[in-house]
Write an enzyme that holds these catalytic residues in place. Structure first.
Site, PDB file in Angstrom:
ATOM      1  N   ARG A 112      -8.130  48.510  61.870  1.00 37.34           N
ATOM      2  CA  ARG A 112      -7.547  49.842  61.916  1.00 37.34           C
ATOM      3  C   ARG A 112      -7.044  50.290  60.545  1.00 37.34           C
ATOM      4  O   ARG A 112      -7.116  51.450  60.197  1.00 37.34           O
ATOM      5  CB  ARG A 112      -6.385  49.864  62.919  1.00 37.34           C
ATOM      6  CG  ARG A 112      -5.848  51.247  63.155  1.00 37.34           C
ATOM      7  CD  ARG A 112      -4.551  51.346  63.946  1.00 37.34           C
ATOM      8  NE  ARG A 112      -4.294  50.419  65.025  1.00 37.34           N
ATOM      9  CZ  ARG A 112      -4.778  50.525  66.259  1.00 37.34           C
ATOM     10  NH1 ARG A 112      -5.606  51.507  66.564  1.00 37.34           N
ATOM     11  NH2 ARG A 112      -4.437  49.641  67.170  1.00 37.34           N
ATOM     12  N   TYR A 113      -6.512  49.355  59.792  1.00 36.82           N
ATOM     13  CA  TYR A 113      -5.899  49.688  58.500  1.00 36.82           C
ATOM     14  C   TYR A 113      -6.830  49.252  57.363  1.00 36.82           C
ATOM     15  O   TYR A 113      -7.656  48.358  57.542  1.00 36.82           O
ATOM     16  CB  TYR A 113      -4.548  48.986  58.375  1.00 36.82           C
ATOM     17  CG  TYR A 113      -3.561  49.364  59.451  1.00 36.82           C
ATOM     18  CD1 TYR A 113      -2.888  50.583  59.400  1.00 36.82           C
ATOM     19  CD2 TYR A 113      -3.315  48.507  60.528  1.00 36.82           C
ATOM     20  CE1 TYR A 113      -1.979  50.926  60.396  1.00 36.82           C
ATOM     21  CE2 TYR A 113      -2.407  48.849  61.520  1.00 36.82           C
ATOM     22  CZ  TYR A 113      -1.746  50.054  61.450  1.00 36.82           C
ATOM     23  OH  TYR A 113      -0.856  50.399  62.432  1.00 36.82           O
ATOM     24  N   ARG A 116      -6.321  45.182  56.166  1.00 34.14           N
ATOM     25  CA  ARG A 116      -5.992  44.058  57.048  1.00 34.14           C
ATOM     26  C   ARG A 116      -6.624  44.225  58.418  1.00 34.14           C
ATOM     27  O   ARG A 116      -6.910  45.341  58.849  1.00 34.14           O
ATOM     28  CB  ARG A 116      -4.471  43.891  57.166  1.00 34.14           C
ATOM     29  CG  ARG A 116      -3.711  45.113  57.616  1.00 34.14           C
ATOM     30  CD  ARG A 116      -2.276  45.032  57.073  1.00 34.14           C
ATOM     31  NE  ARG A 116      -1.401  46.066  57.625  1.00 34.14           N
ATOM     32  CZ  ARG A 116      -1.391  47.329  57.205  1.00 34.14           C
ATOM     33  NH1 ARG A 116      -2.222  47.729  56.282  1.00 34.14           N
ATOM     34  NH2 ARG A 116      -0.556  48.193  57.741  1.00 34.14           N
ATOM     35  N   CYS A 125      -2.718  32.937  77.593  1.00 31.25           N
ATOM     36  CA  CYS A 125      -1.300  32.711  77.280  1.00 31.25           C
ATOM     37  C   CYS A 125      -0.745  31.717  78.290  1.00 31.25           C
ATOM     38  O   CYS A 125      -1.211  31.647  79.422  1.00 31.25           O
ATOM     39  CB  CYS A 125      -0.484  33.993  77.402  1.00 31.25           C
ATOM     40  SG  CYS A 125      -0.868  35.242  76.177  1.00 31.25           S
ATOM     41  N   CYS A 129       3.687  38.190  79.651  1.00 36.32           N
ATOM     42  CA  CYS A 129       4.725  39.220  79.630  1.00 36.32           C
ATOM     43  C   CYS A 129       4.216  40.395  80.455  1.00 36.32           C
ATOM     44  O   CYS A 129       3.090  40.857  80.245  1.00 36.32           O
ATOM     45  CB  CYS A 129       4.982  39.690  78.203  1.00 36.32           C
ATOM     46  SG  CYS A 129       5.238  38.344  77.038  1.00 36.32           S
ATOM     47  N   CYS A 132       2.642  43.490  78.727  1.00 37.89           N
ATOM     48  CA  CYS A 132       1.672  43.122  77.685  1.00 37.89           C
ATOM     49  C   CYS A 132       0.878  44.326  77.189  1.00 37.89           C
ATOM     50  O   CYS A 132       0.328  45.095  77.956  1.00 37.89           O
ATOM     51  CB  CYS A 132       0.706  42.075  78.230  1.00 37.89           C
ATOM     52  SG  CYS A 132      -0.543  41.594  77.003  1.00 37.89           S
ATOM     53  N   ARG A 134      -1.818  44.144  75.642  1.00 32.00           N
ATOM     54  CA  ARG A 134      -3.243  43.845  75.665  1.00 32.00           C
ATOM     55  C   ARG A 134      -3.671  43.355  77.042  1.00 32.00           C
ATOM     56  O   ARG A 134      -4.574  42.527  77.180  1.00 32.00           O
ATOM     57  CB  ARG A 134      -3.562  42.827  74.568  1.00 32.00           C
ATOM     58  CG  ARG A 134      -4.737  43.237  73.712  1.00 32.00           C
ATOM     59  CD  ARG A 134      -4.761  42.563  72.371  1.00 32.00           C
ATOM     60  NE  ARG A 134      -4.158  43.386  71.354  1.00 32.00           N
ATOM     61  CZ  ARG A 134      -3.237  42.969  70.494  1.00 32.00           C
ATOM     62  NH1 ARG A 134      -2.813  41.729  70.528  1.00 32.00           N
ATOM     63  NH2 ARG A 134      -2.744  43.802  69.604  1.00 32.00           N
ATOM     64  N   ASP A 293       4.302  50.347  74.513  1.00 29.99           N
ATOM     65  CA  ASP A 293       3.031  51.086  74.519  1.00 29.99           C
ATOM     66  C   ASP A 293       2.710  51.621  75.913  1.00 29.99           C
ATOM     67  O   ASP A 293       3.118  51.043  76.915  1.00 29.99           O
ATOM     68  CB  ASP A 293       1.887  50.172  74.046  1.00 29.99           C
ATOM     69  CG  ASP A 293       1.965  49.887  72.557  1.00 29.99           C
ATOM     70  OD1 ASP A 293       2.489  50.748  71.813  1.00 29.99           O
ATOM     71  OD2 ASP A 293       1.505  48.805  72.134  1.00 29.99           O
ATOM     72  N   ASP A 330       3.636  53.052  68.151  1.00 31.55           N
ATOM     73  CA  ASP A 330       2.227  52.891  67.799  1.00 31.55           C
ATOM     74  C   ASP A 330       1.514  54.112  68.367  1.00 31.55           C
ATOM     75  O   ASP A 330       1.505  54.333  69.578  1.00 31.55           O
ATOM     76  CB  ASP A 330       1.666  51.575  68.373  1.00 31.55           C
ATOM     77  CG  ASP A 330       0.738  50.877  67.380  1.00 31.55           C
ATOM     78  OD1 ASP A 330       0.013  51.602  66.661  1.00 31.55           O
ATOM     79  OD2 ASP A 330       0.727  49.642  67.333  1.00 31.55           O
ATOM     80  N   LYS A 337       0.794  52.242  63.515  1.00 29.88           N
ATOM     81  CA  LYS A 337       2.241  52.047  63.619  1.00 29.88           C
ATOM     82  C   LYS A 337       2.976  53.131  62.843  1.00 29.88           C
ATOM     83  O   LYS A 337       2.769  53.270  61.642  1.00 29.88           O
ATOM     84  CB  LYS A 337       2.617  50.678  63.064  1.00 29.88           C
ATOM     85  CG  LYS A 337       2.056  49.531  63.878  1.00 29.88           C
ATOM     86  CD  LYS A 337       2.560  48.206  63.350  1.00 29.88           C
ATOM     87  CE  LYS A 337       2.121  47.046  64.212  1.00 29.88           C
ATOM     88  NZ  LYS A 337       0.664  46.786  64.139  1.00 29.88           N
TER      89      LYS A 337
HETATM   90  C1  LIG Z   1       0.052  45.752  64.017  1.00 27.44           C
HETATM   91  C2  LIG Z   1      -1.298  45.698  63.500  1.00 27.44           C
HETATM   92  C3  LIG Z   1      -1.565  45.198  62.222  1.00 27.44           C
HETATM   93  C4  LIG Z   1      -0.477  44.704  61.291  1.00 27.44           C
HETATM   94  O1  LIG Z   1       0.378  45.745  60.910  1.00 27.44           O
HETATM   95  P1  LIG Z   1       1.573  45.486  59.872  1.00 27.44           P
HETATM   96  O2  LIG Z   1       2.324  46.777  59.853  1.00 27.44           O
HETATM   97  O3  LIG Z   1       0.924  45.170  58.559  1.00 27.44           O
HETATM   98  O4  LIG Z   1       2.377  44.345  60.392  1.00 27.44           O
HETATM   99  C5  LIG Z   1      -2.869  45.183  61.800  1.00 27.44           C
HETATM  100  N1  LIG Z   1      -3.870  45.646  62.576  1.00 27.44           N
HETATM  101  C6  LIG Z   1      -3.642  46.143  63.805  1.00 27.44           C
HETATM  102  C7  LIG Z   1      -4.804  46.658  64.592  1.00 27.44           C
HETATM  103  C8  LIG Z   1      -2.353  46.190  64.313  1.00 27.44           C
HETATM  104  O5  LIG Z   1      -2.129  46.685  65.544  1.00 27.44           O
END
Ligand SMILES: *Cc1c(COP(=O)(O)O)cnc(C)c1O
Length: 381
Positions: A112-113, A116, A125, A129, A132, A134, A293, A330, A337
């Site tokens: 998404r980002y 990362r 698990c 929870c 959850c 997911r 969420d 989110d 986020k």
């Molecule tokens: C939460 C998340 C991250 C990590 O986000 P940070 O703000 O860097 O902790 C990375 N990818 C996805 C898809 C996420 O939901």
């Protein structure tokens, strides 16, 4: 704990009780066993008869020992024992509100980002929870930690060198054995563009027995490795969990917490303040506080966004700055986020910035704009 063990697992030796695989094998999943250990409410019994919603039911004997016998409203009990409210998919709720599927270039990897990725290594698990995020995949047996599936994700990371941070999550990544985890971490470490690896886990909280000297010895060979631990409530900060966190911290793994804001569970300043102070004492830095969420069947857990803002307002200034997490919504649809914060800037009066401090008092800070800035700021709007 001792009484609990004597009453419900009298046959378990210390060695078995402290063995994470024994804990996982003996996790409580069926109505009969829950009935034997807890005095169930009518609603809990109905939910357990239906066998949980999309999400399976499971609680480790260890976590079970922290639950109240007769109070269905107890915070920890509400997080793991299903209620019939889970079966209702309310307005605005969906199976995948964060559009993780759409943003998965290969199964079990969310990109998404820009720099990362979220790497879902397993959907299993030891303890589920009820809120959850997911639940659409967790416990369904579709995300297996098989070499072929993991290899596809690794190969995506290898071929996208903009990825410098890999967040290993699931399910519970620490449900993998040490060897499989070691292999994943070794493969990630071989990728030159990957600078940082993070593990997202609830094991130190629901299964502290998983944090063994062998695991920690293996993990520390893969630095820089960070860990985000899912904590919900101060009652989770037991001697067992403290010990697990101490072992991880002693291995040089920076620990952060992620907490979901849950109605009547942790949605008040006092509970959250107790939690973040205990976390600091365990060398866990409160990282994120999440708005729950909009997952199907989670409405009974959700608070207004304003509650989260008020909690942050009640922490900032009233306890260590390190102990104040960032409150996150989110954004539905995959927006990512988004921090939502109390407003401390009241406005501008001439050359002064008017600030409100943590106690609500107003202060002026002389902050003249450089000549020409005024127009530039307006132009940007
Ligand atoms: C939460 C998340 C991250 C990590 O986000 P940070 O703000 O860097 O902790 C990375 N990818 C996805 C898809 C996420 O939901």
């Amino acid at each position: 704990m001792r009484l609990f063990r004597r009453a419900f697992f009298p046959e378990a030796s210390d060695r078995e009780w402290n063995d994470w695989r024994w804990q996982v094998r003996h996790r409580i999943q069926d109505l009969e066993t829950f009935e034997r250990i807890l005095h169930l409410s009518h609603d809990e019994r109905l939910a357990l008869e239906r066998g949980g919603s999309m999400l399976p039911v499971g609680v480790t004997p260890y976590y079970m020992s922290l639950l109240s016998y007769d109070d269905p409203g107890q915070a920890l009990r509400r997080t793991v024992i299903p209620s019939t409210a889970e079966f209702v998919c309310g307005p605005g709720e969906s199976a995948d509100p964060l559009a993780e599927e759409e943003m998965s270039p290969v199964p079990g990897l969310v990109h998404r980002y820009p720099d990362r990725v979220l790497f879902l290594v397993s959907d299993f698990c030891s303890t589920y929870c009820r809120y959850c995020t997911r639940s659409r995949v967790v416990g369904h047996g579709t995300l297996h930690p098989t070499v072929s599936r993991l290899e596809r994700a690794l190969s995506y990371i290898r071929s996208n060198p903009e990825i410098r941070d890999v967040l290993i999550s699931g399910g519970e990544p620490l449900m993998l054995g040490d060897d499989r985890l070691d292999w994943i971490l070794t493969e990630l470490r071989r990728i030159p563009s990957v600078e940082v690896v993070r593990i997202g886990t609830k094991a130190p909280v629901v299964l502290p027995q998983r944090i063994t000297p062998q695991l920690v010895r293996m993990l520390r060979r893969h630095h820089p490795l960070w860990m985000s631990i899912h904590f919900t409530h101060p009652d989770e900060c037991t001697p067992e969990t403290s010990r697990a966190c101490a072992m991880l911290a002693d291995a040089g793994i920076p620990l952060g917490s992620q907490t979901v804001l849950l109605r009547d569970i942790n949605d008040d300043v006092e509970t959250m303040k107790r939690l973040v102070r205990r976390l600091m004492a365990m060398r866990v830095r409160p990282y994120y506080l999440y708005q729950c969420d909009q997952i199907c069947g989670s409405a009974h857990f959700r608070t207004p966004v304003e509650t989260g803002v008020e909690i942050i307002r009640g922490l900032r200034g009233f306890t260590s700055g390190y102990a104040v997490p960032t409150f996150i919504v989110d954004a539905p649809g995959g927006g990512g986020k988004t921090p939502v914060m109390p407003e401390y800037v009241v406005g501008r009066e001439g050359d002064d910035l008017v600030l409100r401090n943590y106690q609500g008092d107003l202060y002026r800070y002389r902050d003249p704009r450089p000549a020409g800035e005024r127009a530039a700021v307006k132009g940007r709007r």
